[in-house]
Scaffold this motif. Structure first.
Motif, PDB file in Angstrom:
ATOM      1  N   ILE A  17       0.868  -1.176   0.000  1.00  0.00           N
ATOM      2  CA  ILE A  17       0.000   0.000   0.000  1.00  0.00           C
ATOM      3  C   ILE A  17       0.904   1.225   0.000  1.00  0.00           C
ATOM      4  CG2 ILE A  17      -1.821   1.262   1.199  1.00  0.00           C
ATOM      5  CD1 ILE A  17      -2.737  -1.429   0.105  1.00  0.00           C
ATOM      6  N   ALA A  18       0.828   2.019  -1.065  1.00  0.00           N
ATOM      7  CA  ALA A  18       1.724   3.161  -1.235  1.00  0.00           C
ATOM      8  C   ALA A  18       1.495   4.205  -0.150  1.00  0.00           C
ATOM      9  CB  ALA A  18       1.500   3.781  -2.618  1.00  0.00           C
ATOM     10  N   PHE A 185      -9.913  -6.346  -6.489  1.00  0.00           N
ATOM     11  CA  PHE A 185      -8.897  -5.523  -5.835  1.00  0.00           C
ATOM     12  C   PHE A 185      -8.452  -6.160  -4.521  1.00  0.00           C
ATOM     13  CE2 PHE A 185     -11.806  -2.285  -7.927  1.00  0.00           C
ATOM     14  CZ  PHE A 185     -11.085  -2.282  -9.118  1.00  0.00           C
ATOM     15  N   TYR A 186      -8.547  -7.482  -4.466  1.00  0.00           N
ATOM     16  CA  TYR A 186      -8.102  -8.236  -3.291  1.00  0.00           C
ATOM     17  C   TYR A 186      -6.619  -7.953  -3.033  1.00  0.00           C
ATOM     18  CZ  TYR A 186      -7.404 -12.277  -0.218  1.00  0.00           C
ATOM     19  OH  TYR A 186      -7.089 -13.085   0.845  1.00  0.00           O
ATOM     20  N   ALA A 187      -6.159  -8.279  -1.849  1.00  0.00           N
ATOM     21  CA  ALA A 187      -4.811  -7.905  -1.407  1.00  0.00           C
ATOM     22  C   ALA A 187      -3.700  -8.420  -2.304  1.00  0.00           C
ATOM     23  CB  ALA A 187      -4.592  -8.387   0.028  1.00  0.00           C
ATOM     24  N   THR A 188      -3.921  -9.544  -2.995  1.00  0.00           N
ATOM     25  CA  THR A 188      -2.865 -10.107  -3.839  1.00  0.00           C
ATOM     26  C   THR A 188      -2.985  -9.698  -5.302  1.00  0.00           C
ATOM     27  OG1 THR A 188      -4.176 -12.104  -4.261  1.00  0.00           O
ATOM     28  CG2 THR A 188      -2.677 -12.144  -2.363  1.00  0.00           C
ATOM     29  N   LYS A 189      -4.004  -8.925  -5.651  1.00  0.00           N
ATOM     30  CA  LYS A 189      -4.260  -8.638  -7.064  1.00  0.00           C
ATOM     31  C   LYS A 189      -3.360  -7.521  -7.598  1.00  0.00           C
ATOM     32  CE  LYS A 189      -7.424 -11.756  -7.797  1.00  0.00           C
ATOM     33  NZ  LYS A 189      -7.390 -12.502  -6.533  1.00  0.00           N
ATOM     34  N   ASN A 190      -3.423  -7.303  -8.904  1.00  0.00           N
ATOM     35  CA  ASN A 190      -2.527  -6.334  -9.544  1.00  0.00           C
ATOM     36  C   ASN A 190      -2.771  -4.909  -9.076  1.00  0.00           C
ATOM     37  OD1 ASN A 190      -2.057  -8.743 -10.923  1.00  0.00           O
ATOM     38  ND2 ASN A 190      -1.648  -7.710 -12.859  1.00  0.00           N
ATOM     39  N   LEU A 191      -4.013  -4.585  -8.705  1.00  0.00           N
ATOM     40  CA  LEU A 191      -4.318  -3.315  -8.045  1.00  0.00           C
ATOM     41  C   LEU A 191      -4.809  -3.656  -6.644  1.00  0.00           C
ATOM     42  CD1 LEU A 191      -4.525  -0.212  -8.326  1.00  0.00           C
ATOM     43  CD2 LEU A 191      -6.949  -0.541  -8.870  1.00  0.00           C
ATOM     44  N   PRO A 192      -3.893  -3.761  -5.676  1.00  0.00           N
ATOM     45  CA  PRO A 192      -4.295  -4.198  -4.334  1.00  0.00           C
ATOM     46  C   PRO A 192      -4.887  -3.053  -3.515  1.00  0.00           C
ATOM     47  CG  PRO A 192      -1.918  -3.910  -4.412  1.00  0.00           C
ATOM     48  CD  PRO A 192      -2.435  -3.593  -5.782  1.00  0.00           C
ATOM     49  N   ARG A 254      -7.662   5.018  -5.581  1.00  0.00           N
ATOM     50  CA  ARG A 254      -7.275   6.153  -6.424  1.00  0.00           C
ATOM     51  C   ARG A 254      -5.767   6.389  -6.345  1.00  0.00           C
ATOM     52  NH1 ARG A 254     -10.286  11.408  -5.192  1.00  0.00           N
ATOM     53  NH2 ARG A 254      -9.447  11.977  -7.245  1.00  0.00           N
ATOM     54  N   ALA A 255      -5.216   6.297  -5.142  1.00  0.00           N
ATOM     55  CA  ALA A 255      -3.771   6.499  -4.991  1.00  0.00           C
ATOM     56  C   ALA A 255      -2.987   5.336  -5.586  1.00  0.00           C
ATOM     57  CB  ALA A 255      -3.434   6.671  -3.514  1.00  0.00           C
TER      58      ALA A 255
END
Length: 391
Positions: A17-18, A185-192, A254-255
């Protein structure tokens, strides 16, 4: 007796998470409004723009997205829906929860998904009313060709794109021109994000219907009832689920979107590094690369064939003892007692490719946080284990 520790630890997955996403989450938490509100439509618009899709509807999960997309088709109860058996069980539960009848399809030996020939043969037997298409591991499949094989109109195709974010066919990203493409958008997906999903569609009316259906069929969500100048009244015109997206998820998403293109490039680099390192290991088959298309590289599933010294389970255990996490995608649906009882033995009998692929498949670590040295370590262990007996 002391236990020898692994020289390196390479977890199968790691959710990043950025910093900007953490700050955005904190801002929402301090705003006094954390459920569906002003951030959600902004995320929908930005996610649709990244894909090049006309509409995106954010929901609670990809599983909910598939169910909502199927319910929106308004099919008669019990209608047959074609679906791969080599898929996540939740995708088939979505068919069942929609009041429809899953019809399992065998896997393709190379791509691990389904082919027009398989779909056409099944369509001759059952005359399906819809088809769930899966972009397995990130390998993009042409929904149009499969719709034609099933003798279905394009709007009867629901794409399970949980693995497909970032994949493209030609110059069109998966989900950009779809009637209903469902993302995770699960924790392991390409957009977590942690949890969440979305449906993209080219149909504005369908998007509006899905927005009502995702929150109990209500015509107005709480933000539009309790916001400044709003009124409390709402209507319920359609059946619905509790499947809405929250502003906390939307702010994080969004981030995270700002990093997605870079993360996709890193996944491609890591997949290419795996390809090179494993190409000389006997009995290890790398995942295929699509022609005239772009793989999303959500997963890197290798095949362990008889030319390798160990079987799949033995290799997974040996890698675990050396600090390397792995997974398997997926246990075929027809292996589960629930689905065998639901569908009957006959429907679960002639699926030999999925059975064989399942016994040979092992997904290696693949996420943007991997270092080159991590990939090298994983591949070195696989190569070393090919040369020694492991007991």
């Amino acid at each position: 007796m002391t236990t020898k520790l692994a020289a390196r630890t390479v977890p199968y997955a790691r959710c990043h998470i950025a910093d900007e996403a953490r700050a955005a989450a904190a801002e929402v938490l301090s705003s006094g409004w954390v459920t569906t509100g002003p951030q959600t439509p902004l995320f929908e618009a930005e996610f649709a723009a990244w894909l090049g899709a006309p509409e995106a509807v954010a929901v609670s999960s990809c599983t909910a997205a598939i169910e909502l997309a199927l319910r929106a088709l308004r099919l008669p109860p019990g209608s047959p829906v074609l679906t791969p058996t080599l898929t996540f069980c939740g995708a088939v539960h979505a068919i069942v929860h929609s009041g429809l009848q899953p019809v399992l399809l065998d896997a393709d030996e190379e791509t691990l998904t389904v082919t027009p020939a398989t779909v056409a043969a099944a369509a001759e037997r059952v005359r399906p009313k819809a088809l769930v298409v899966q972009h397995m591991a990130g390998y993009p499949v042409p929904g149009g060709a499969l719709a034609e094989a099933a003798r279905l109109a394009p709007e009867r195709i629901v794409e399970d794109a949980a693995h497909g974010l970032g994949a493209a066919i030609g110059d069109r990203r998966v989900g950009s021109a779809s009637e209903a493409a469902c993302f995770s958008f699960y924790a392991t997906k390409n957009l977590p994000i942690g949890e969440g999903g979305a449906i993209t569609t080219t149909d504005h009316d369908r998007a509006e219907l899905l927005r009502e259906m995702r929150l109990h069929g209500m015509s107005r969500d709480a933000w539009r009832r309790y916001g400044p100048g709003a009124g409390w009244r709402y209507d319920v015109r359609v059946e619905g689920l509790k499947a809405n997206f929250t502003d906390l998820q939307a702010a994080i998403g969004r981030a995270q979107l700002h990093h997605l293109s870079g993360w996709q490039r890193r996944r491609e680099e890591l997949a290419a590094r795996y390809d090179r390192a494993l190409s000389t290991v006997p009995g290890i088959t790398a995942p295929p690369r699509p022609a005239h298309a772009r793989h999303a590289w959500h997963l890197y599933p290798i095949r362990i064939t008889p030319g390798y010294r160990l079987g799949r389970d033995a290799l997974a255990e040996a890698l675990r003892s050396r600090g390397v996490g792995t997974s398997v995608h997926f246990i075929p649906v027809h292996h589960f007692p629930y689905f065998r009882a639901l569908l009957g033995a006959a429907a679960c009998r002639s699926l030999p490719v999925a059975d064989r692929v399942f016994a040979q498949s092992l997904s290696l670590p693949l996420h943007p946080g991997l270092a080159d040295a991590d990939v090298d370590y994983v591949c070195d262990q696989i190569a070393a284990l090919a040369r020694v007996n492991v007991r």
